[in-house]
Each structure stands twice: as structure tokens, then as C-alpha cells.
Design an enzyme around this catalytic site. Structure first.
Site, mmCIF file in Angstrom:
data_model
loop_
_atom_site.group_PDB
_atom_site.id
_atom_site.type_symbol
_atom_site.label_atom_id
_atom_site.label_comp_id
_atom_site.label_asym_id
_atom_site.label_seq_id
_atom_site.Cartn_x
_atom_site.Cartn_y
_atom_site.Cartn_z
ATOM 1 N N HIS B 203 0.834 -1.206 0.000
ATOM 2 C CA HIS B 203 0.000 0.000 0.000
ATOM 3 C C HIS B 203 0.868 1.255 0.000
ATOM 4 O O HIS B 203 1.937 1.269 0.581
ATOM 5 C CB HIS B 203 -0.943 -0.012 1.206
ATOM 6 N N HIS B 399 -4.988 -5.527 -12.335
ATOM 7 C CA HIS B 399 -5.020 -4.531 -11.261
ATOM 8 C C HIS B 399 -3.658 -3.931 -10.935
ATOM 9 O O HIS B 399 -3.562 -2.960 -10.212
ATOM 10 C CB HIS B 399 -5.666 -5.104 -10.011
#
Lengths: 140, 476
Positions: B203, B399
Site C-alpha cells: 500500500h 489490477h
């Protein structure tokens, strides 16, 4: 009789944790150190506070999942890391004490948080020599 | 064994015909290079998914597919509730609604050039990131339920962002169908301090520069031009989502066995859509999606505050927000009939084509923006959904880059400090609290995102609009 130990093993995207010991409980305790090792060097985590955890589940593998998930919950909600564990068997499950301290970013330099323990690579078994092994892959 | 069964169907499209227990074929979208490097486990996992009850059309693997839990990461599968279809916690993944949002800043590269370090410092101070970090928002249990019902709309109502932001978020920022009562207390407790936190691992929050525009017209519709500065935020539903997955996996394993479903792998944990566990998981998962949408919305607010400190003239507007770990009820055409299906996308992005009713009016002519995050040293891409893609894979595409190397192999090969120095030479400022964490996320540990994106375009799933390269990266 083997001495108890823990290790990490490789997975393409995530990482595996493994604990080995003369009893199931010791293998679970070693695997818990491996869980901490995914995040930081367990040697850096001082065993200053204790948390008690009880898990009830008949199936050994599901009990191992419950144990790791309970630890992750305690780590997340208390903002703690753990480095020392004592586990005793109780009727239908286990009772554990986990020692650790609040996360100190400077000192622990935590690499990554563990999102969850997974059923991938999940094994809890006793070998012919009587040693227990507990392992699974964790999602980071 | 599976790789030998692959047949080339079309440009960047491969197929494994159903055999043994498979109800439908496996379809893989990749070019020759990606196929050569693809892990055999991806095919095995996609074939296991193809054997689940009620699956429709095919079990898909996207160009960035890699070995996941139960379902491959980069997997897409739709199930028909009227044909015994299932819903699977393993088909969504542990980080429910993990996703990406992209913001325009109204600034061009020359306006921030030379201030990257300062900007990195301000962002790193404002954005709670990494293990043990806590958000500033604290919720009572009633507020927690409001957040889980309201998603990004809840966050906007609390003052974190604008109504316009919602228009450019999937589901208008609020997933209907959320049922907080099916989310455990443990899950809610894990979220108490984690609203508005980035998390860790892969992240990040990145400040980027547009270095290529492939389609001027669509770029214009997306408000993107060469040298524009953008922000990309990649994160998910934090502890709450992880706990929902943890809670429902054993329940679904039990439910599967009660309903006579034989699972090839326990991570395929699933239950019939029309069962108590299935319905409860859906309600909890929708709440998890709202949690992620709220989280990214609060982070957007913090990012705006950080920019305002240094660049008072910056105006951060939301380009779009996509989730890539979800199960959504969508209408698709099957054999000439419209059907409501439960579409699982695990590490796969929704990529709706032009004209789709769920898109805001200004995006209807061009299709949905598709945000593909790269690594901290490479590029990210913005694509747009195609009409063709609706038919090819329920309007879905890749993705990200997808990992090519394990974390332990990455730490053996690289040191965090060297990566930070090497990237600094390329003009990229990295902020992260853990050098090991940075080594684990080394750009070289991932597949080449450009190859993944090109294969996706060749397959017709989405079309390239712009390439973005990092200037500042705040690592989770």
C-alpha cells in the site's frame, strides 16, 4: 526429541510461518515467534506485558488458525508485538500467555503488518519421531 | 500439466477447455511472454474455480495473475444465484475492497519541481502509514455502523471531502446491501483506530507526473495532460476487512460441506448465495467495501490538507476510485438474456465500457477510468474500459504489476537503503519507516507493469490513456 525451533518459508506473494517442537503447544508457540518475525526481529521485542488468550476448537489445524487469528487481533487492537509464548492444553483447546510490548517504530522497524493467517500451506502434524509441526502461509 | 492444455484463442487470449470437474473453461488474458512466466498454480487455481457450482461462462485470469489463496490473484468469476451459484470469501480476498484512487492536483510538474522532498515530508507527517500507525478519527460503535453503512458518503458528511468526490467513486461512494450486524465485534474493534490509515505492504500514496498520454480525447475527458501532477492512493479496508475474511472462512468451509460442495482447497471457502452464511457474508463484505471507501476518502482529505500547506493553489479533484477485491451483483448478458450475477474480482479491476449506466454522465461517452498501480520505481497507468471487455470478462481487467518474486527472495537480493538511493538518483523520493519493508517491495520483485498493461490492451479488455511516473512515494 528435537529442540523447538521456528522458521519462515517462501511463497511467491506472501510468506510462510513454521513452528516445530516436542508438543503441539510448543510448535504453536514457535510458529507464533515466526509470525512476529514476519513483522520484525523477535529479539527486538521485549516481553514486558502479558496477554492471556484462550482458543476452543477440536480440530488441530482449525485450532492453529484460531490461535494465530487471536494473536493478530490482539496485536492489531493493542498495537503490540509479542515475542514470548507459553501454551498449555485445556479441554477442547488451549490457553496461552503472550508477552510483548507496544510497537515502537524506531526500534522495531516493522516491515509489514500481517493481515491474516490463511489455510494455504496449513499443516499441523506429528512425525514418526514424535515431533510436532505447525505451519501456514500468512497474508501480508 | 495445465500449461500444455492452453490453446491460443485470440490476440492475448488463451483457453483451457473444461475437463474433470470443471463446468466452464479457463480463459487467460496474457501475451506469450507472460504466459511463459506464469506460475502453473494460476491455472490450477483457475481450474478449481471453474469447478465451483453456478459459475457462468468461464473462470478468468488476468495478465497480472499470480498464485493466490483458493482463487488466483487476478481472478474473475461470476456465479448465477438461480443456478446454485456460490459466493466465496476466498474469491474476494483478505483485504476487502483494496483499491486505488487517482486525484488530479491542478498542478504541473514545473510547479512542484524542486519541492518534492518538502512535499514528501509533509505527506509523511499527515498520512498515518505502516505497522502500528493510528488514524485521527475515532468511532463509537454507533458511528462505526454509520461508517459501514455510508462508506465514502459517510466520510463526506463528516467533512472529509466533497459530494463531487462521490460521483467519481464506484457505487457513488456507498455500497448498498451493507449489513453491519453481520460484521463481528472483533472486526469493528480492529477498525477503531484504523480509519484513515494507509496500512503496509504494497500500500502507498504516490505523487506522480503524467509522462505519456496515449489517447488525447479520452485524456481530455479524464482531465489529464502531459506533465500534470497526480496523486494515487492504494489501500483497502484495513483490520475490519481482514477480520471479516478471517471470520467467514471457517463458516464457509463448514457451510460448503453441509451443502455437499467438495472443495479442492480450503481457501475456496464458499457458500451458496441463497444460504444464510452466503447472505450474511455478502452483507458483511458490502460493509467492508464501505469501510475501504471511507478510508480512501479520509486519506484524500489528509492529502488535500498536505498539498494546501505547500501549494495553496492546488486543487485536488477525484479522477476515479476503483476497488479490486470485491464481489458485486451486476447485470450481464448471458446467451442473449440479462442476468443478475455475483461477480468476484480478486486482484482484478472493474473496467466498464462506454455507456454503462453506473458511470457519471461525463464519463459515459468514454468508459470507466481504470487505475493500474505500478511499483515505486516504475510507472502506473490509467486505462479506460471497453465495450468489448463487457463481453470478454464481465467488464474486468488487471489490477497492477503482480509479484514475480517472493518477499524473502527480494530481501536477499536488495537492501532498502540502496533502493531509496537508487530511486533518489532517478528523482523519486521514498518515505517509509522500514528499510526491510522497502526491500520487500523492490520494483524488481514485480512483473513489468508495461507488459501487463499492453497485454490487457491487446486482449481488448481496456485501452491505455495515460502513463504516470512516481515523484514521491509514501510507503505503507
Amino acid at each position: 526429541m528435537t529442540t523447538a525451533y521456528w522458521e519462515l518459508f517462501s511463497h511467491p506473494a506472501d510468506i510462510g510461518i513454521r513452528g516445530v517442537g516436542p508438543t503441539k503447544e510448543e510448535a504453536f508457540a514457535q510458529a507464533a515467534i515466526a509470525l512476529t518475525a514476519v513483522i520484525t526481529d523477535p529479539e527486538k521485542v521485549r516481553p514486558r506485558e502479558v496477554v492471556e488468550i484462550v482458543c476452543i476448537e477440536q480440530d488441530d489445524e482449525l485450532l492453529f488458525m484460531k490461535w494465530l487469528s487471536s494473536l493478530l487481533y490482539e496485536m492489531d487492537t493493542r498495537g503490540m508485538l509479542f515475542s514470548r509464548f507459553e501454551i498449555e492444553p485445556i479441554e477442547g483447546g488451549l490457553r496461552a500467555r503472550a508477552w510483548g510490548e507496544p510497537v515502537d517504530v524506531e526500534r522495531h522497524e516493522p516491515a509489514v503488518e500481517v493481515k491474516a493467517a490463511t489455510y494455504a500451506g496449513l499443516k499441523v502434524k506429528k512425525d514418526d519421531a514424535g515431533n510436532w509441526l505447525a505451519q501456514c502461509i500468512v497474508d501480508v | 500439466m495445465f500449461a500444455q492444455k492452453l490453446q491460443k484463442q485470440a490476440e492475448a487470449q488463451w483457453r483451457i477447455e473444461p475437463f474433470d470437474r470443471m463446468h466452464v473453461p479457463v480463459v487467460v488474458f496474457a501475451d506469450e511472454e507472460l504466459i511463459r512466466e506464469m506460475d502453473e498454480q494460476v491455472y490450477l487455481q483457475a481450474a478449481n474455480v471453474a469447478a465451483l457450482p453456478g459459475i457462468v461462462k468461464a473462470s478468468y485470469a488476468m495478465a497480472d495473475a499470480h498464485w493466490g489463496y483458493g482463487f488466483p490473484i487476478g481472478g474473475v468469476a461470476a456465479f448465477d444465484p438461480d443456478a446454485g451459484g456460490i459466493i466465496s470469501a476466498g474469491g474476494v480476498g483478505f483485504d476487502i475492497s483494496c483499491g486505488v484512487r487517482a486525484l488530479r492536483t491542478g498542478l504541473t510538474y514545473d510547479q512542484i519541481q524542486g519541492n518534492e522532498k518538502e512535499l514528501a515530508d509533509v505527506l509523511a507527517r499527515r498520512i498515518p502509514a505502516g505497522v502500528g500507525s493510528e488514524g485521527k478519527v475515532r468511532l463509537s460503535s454507533l458511528e462505526m455502523d454509520d461508517m459501514l453503512m455510508g462508506g465514502a458518503l459517510w466520510a463526506v458528511e463528516q467533512g472529509y471531502g466533497t459530494r463531487t468526490d462521490l460521483k467519481y467513486t464506484e457505487e457513488n461512494g456507498r455500497m448498498l446491501g451493507a449489513e453491519p450486524r453481520y460484521v463481528s465485534d472483533h472486526a469493528k474493534q480492529r477498525q477503531e483506530k484504523e480509519v484513515g490509515t494507509l496500512g503496509s505492504g504494497n500500500h502507498y500514496l504516490e505523487v506522480q507526473r503524467v509522462t505519456a498520454v496515449y489517447d488525447e480525447a479520452i485524456g481530455k475527458a479524464f482531465g489529464l495532460a502531459l506533465n500534470d501532477v497526480t496523486v494515487m492512493i492504494h489501500c483497502g479496508s484495513r483490520g475490519l476487512g481482514h477480520q471479516i475474511a478471517t471470520d467467514y472462512a471457517p463458516r464457509m468451509i463448514k457451510a460448503a460441506s453441509e451443502h455437499g460442495l467438495e472443495l479442492a482447497d480450503r481457501e475456496l471457502a464458499c457458500a451458496p448465495i441463497k444460504s444464510d452464511v452466503g447472505r450474511q457474508y455478502y452483507g458483511a463484505m458490502c460493509a467492508g467495501i464501505n469501510c475501504a471507501l471511507a478510508n480512501r476518502q479520509v486519506l484524500t482529505h489528509l492529502t488535500r490538507e498536505a498539498f494546501a500547506k505547500l501549494f495553496p493553489r492546488a486543487e485536488l479533484t477525484l479522477l476515479y476510485d476503483v476497488s479490486h477485491n470485491t464481489c458485486k451483483v451486476e447485470e450481464h448478458e448471458i446467451d442473449g438474456k440479462r442476468k443478475k450475477l455475483y461477480v468476484h474480482r480478486k486482484g482484478a479491476t472493474r473496467a466498464f465500457g462506454p455507456g454503462h449506466p453506473s458511470l457519471p454522465e461525463d464519463l459515459k461517452p468514454v468508459g470507466q477510468p481504470v487505475l493500474i498501480g505500478g511499483t515505486m520505481g516504475t510507472a502506473s497507468y490509467i486505462l479506460t474500459g471497453t465495450e468489448e471487455g463487457m463481453d470478454l470478462a464481465f467488464g474486468s481487467c488487471c489490477h497492477g504489476a503482480g509479484r514475480a518474486m517472493s518477499r524473502s527472495a527480494a530481501t536477499k537480493r536488495w537492501h532498502g537503503k540502496d533502493i531509496v538511493m537508487h530511486l533518489a538518483q532517478k528523482g523519486i523520493v521514498i518515505k517509509g519507516s522500514s528499510m526491510r519493508g522497502i526491500a520487500e517491495e523492490a520494483p524488481g520483485a514485480y512483473k513489468d507493469v508495461s507488459v501487463v498493461v499492453d497485454a490487457t490492451e491487446k486482449a481488448g479488455l481496456a485501452r491505455k490513456v495515460a502513463r504516470l511516473e512516481p515523484l514521491v512515494c509514501v510507503k505503507g
